[in-house]
Design a protein around this motif. Structure first.
Motif, PDB file in Angstrom:
ATOM      1  N   GLY A  17       0.967  -1.186  -0.017  1.00 29.49           N
ATOM      2  CA  GLY A  17       0.008  -0.012   0.061  1.00 29.49           C
ATOM      3  C   GLY A  17       0.739   1.368   0.043  1.00 29.49           C
ATOM      4  N   TYR A  18       2.126   1.276  -0.403  1.00 27.42           N
ATOM      5  CA  TYR A  18       2.913   2.260  -0.407  1.00 27.42           C
ATOM      6  C   TYR A  18       3.515   2.784  -1.805  1.00 27.42           C
ATOM      7  CZ  TYR A  18       2.751   1.561   4.829  1.00 27.42           C
ATOM      8  OH  TYR A  18       2.454   1.458   6.065  1.00 27.42           O
ATOM      9  N   GLU A  19       4.104   4.108  -1.909  1.00 24.55           N
ATOM     10  CA  GLU A  19       4.391   4.293  -3.086  1.00 24.55           C
ATOM     11  C   GLU A  19       5.669   3.456  -3.644  1.00 24.55           C
ATOM     12  OE1 GLU A  19       6.111   8.363  -5.472  1.00 24.55           O
ATOM     13  OE2 GLU A  19       5.226   8.472  -3.319  1.00 24.55           O
ATOM     14  N   ASP A  20       6.774   3.268  -2.568  1.00 29.17           N
ATOM     15  CA  ASP A  20       7.783   2.531  -2.965  1.00 29.17           C
ATOM     16  C   ASP A  20       8.408   2.272  -1.583  1.00 29.17           C
ATOM     17  OD1 ASP A  20       9.091   4.983  -2.375  1.00 29.17           O
ATOM     18  OD2 ASP A  20       9.372   5.401  -4.290  1.00 29.17           O
ATOM     19  N   TRP A  21       9.719   1.354  -1.588  1.00 32.07           N
ATOM     20  CA  TRP A  21      10.316   1.149  -0.530  1.00 32.07           C
ATOM     21  C   TRP A  21      10.797   2.480   0.319  1.00 32.07           C
ATOM     22  CZ3 TRP A  21      10.472  -3.032   2.472  1.00 32.07           C
ATOM     23  CH2 TRP A  21      11.359  -3.190   3.184  1.00 32.07           C
ATOM     24  N   ARG A  22      11.116   3.356  -0.503  1.00 32.22           N
ATOM     25  CA  ARG A  22      11.612   4.515   0.390  1.00 32.22           C
ATOM     26  C   ARG A  22      10.369   5.274   1.096  1.00 32.22           C
ATOM     27  NH1 ARG A  22      15.246   8.756  -3.101  1.00 32.22           N
ATOM     28  NH2 ARG A  22      16.365   6.914  -2.790  1.00 32.22           N
ATOM     29  N   ASN A  23       9.515   5.299   0.572  1.00 36.23           N
ATOM     30  CA  ASN A  23       8.249   5.784   0.991  1.00 36.23           C
ATOM     31  C   ASN A  23       7.642   5.007   2.200  1.00 36.23           C
ATOM     32  OD1 ASN A  23       4.856   5.813   0.961  1.00 36.23           O
ATOM     33  ND2 ASN A  23       5.900   7.913   0.800  1.00 36.23           N
TER      34      ASN A  23
END
Length: 421
Positions: free
Chosen positions: A78-84
């Protein structure tokens, strides 16, 4: 490294909560296959079953996943990417430590995270086509490149020769990808024209020529079997069976003594046995077809108490997967009907709970609008036909432990196309 491992554990827990299949430690092979398909549907990126098994600790692997894999897991969670994903935790921790008068803001951020959880998948699907190839450079023209493939032989394993022309690539970031699995992507020389890859399992794959982050060319690649293929799942490369091992007495059946002779234990973890037949009959349209066969799971010891079993109809799109188990284990089942997915955790699949002490007849057929699925001649479930003209190209039977199959019939417009045993 320890903090990154902790973050990966946190991400896995979120995915387990989202799926509601129970702890990952209890998942079966079919669960990892279904998860791979769900991730592909949700994110547009495929993570192979072997990759997911490594991530969940089923195969020894002492390295962190690649950045692409981490980004895909975060997107599915459910997140934009791993960093997010990492940043969201850091932000949440910071807000907890702030004065009490800022609790409202923390609550709003918490609500935002929940909304991202609920709608993240839809947003990813909606935006993936916009951002998938956005690498900061102008898009290259597919007509400036060529890409084709040719299997070397008929049967499995099979090497495939890829012929390509990527001489107009702006740099050396030229890749050939065997399928939807990003882990099967290989860097190739843009000034060369040949590359070979080996396929250990049959099926229909989407081979891709990629430059930078842009898919320049792609095509469907059928890797067929030479008649029936019997395999036992064994990490990266299956154990291949002789026809005499599993074709006997007019049925498909792999006796336990034959498995034992290959030094494969039945306990504590039962093997996964598959019989496949792909690319050996004319494709059959789902618009007017009928399929039936009789099946029996012949092992119910220890961890195989559920007798998990599935029938797969390979298509030139997403496959049909019909699951079966003993009646008490239907919660573990997952059914796939091309573009419809049903989890036994969230729907009543009790009709697919059976008594394997007797032969079980499983069938499906289409009418003008639906595909209907039957177990022992009783309708179990039905779905609307796919909008596109999808065709069946192969059949596979998979057993937790081992099992038997007979009376296989596949017809199109009331004419028999494929018949066995």
């Amino acid at each position: 490294m320890p903090s990154e491992i902790n973050e990966l554990l946190r991400c896995k827990k979120l995915i387990e909560q989202k799926l509601d299949w129970g702890p990952g430690e209890s998942w079966q092979s079919i669960d990892f296959e279904n998860l791979s398909q769900l991730i592909l549907d949700d994110t547009g990126v495929s993570l192979s079953v072997s990759t997911l098994r490594r991530i969940w600790g089923r195969v020894e692997y002492n390295h962190l996943p690649s950045v692409t894999t981490l980004n895909t897991l975060a997107k599915f969670a459910g997140y934009e990417d791993w960093r997010n994903f990492i940043k969201t935790k850091t932000t949440a921790q910071k807000e907890i430590s702030e004065p009490a008068n800022q609790n409202n803001r923390a609550a709003k951020n918490g609500s935002a995270i929940k909304l991202a959880w609920l709608f993240g998948s839809l947003l990813i699907i909606g935006t993936i086509s916009i951002f998938a190839f956005d690498n900061g450079d102008a898009l290259l023209k597919p007509e400036d490149f060529s890409f084709s493939s040719q299997p070397i032989t008929r049967g499995i394993p099979n090497s495939v020769v890829f012929t390509y022309d990527a001489s107009q690539a702006p740099d050396d970031s030229v890749f050939i990808q065997q399928s939807w699995d990003n882990n099967k992507r290989t860097l190739v020389d843009k000034n060369q024209h040949k590359h070979t890859s080996i396929y250990y399992e049959p099926g229909l794959f989407i081979a891709k020529l990629i430059i930078g982050n842009q898919v320049i060319r792609e095509h469907k690649l059928l890797v067929p079997t030479d008649g029936w293929l019997g395999t036992i799942d064994d990490k990266e490369i299956p154990v291949y069976l002789k026809n005499s091992d599993f074709i006997r007495d007019g049925i498909l059946s792999l006796p336990i003594p034959v498995i034992s002779q290959k030094n494969i234990p039945m306990q504590p973890k039962p093997p996964v046995v598959t019989y496949s037949n792909v690319g050996n009959f004319d494709p059959v349209s789902l618009n007017d077809f009928s399929f039936t066969s009789e099946i029996k799971n012949e092992f119910r010891e220890g961890a195989a108490v559920c007798q998990l079993t599935r029938i797969t109809l390979f298509t030139d799109s997403i496959p049909i997967v019909i699951p079966l188990s003993v009646k008490g284990c239907v919660s573990e089942l997952n059914l796939l009907s091309v573009d419809h997915y049903v989890s036994g955790k969230k729907a009543d699949l009790s009709a697919f709970g059976v008594d394997f002490s007797n032969w079980v007849e499983v069938s499906c057929k289409s009418n003008s609008s639906n595909i209907q699925y039957f177990v022992n001649k009783k309708i179990a479930i039905e779905f609307p036909l796919p909008k596109n003209n999808v065709r069946i190209i192969g059949i596979a039977y998979t057993f937790q432990g081992t099992g038997a199959v007979r009376k296989i019939r596949l017809s199109s417009q009331d004419e028999m196309v494929f018949e066995a045993f």
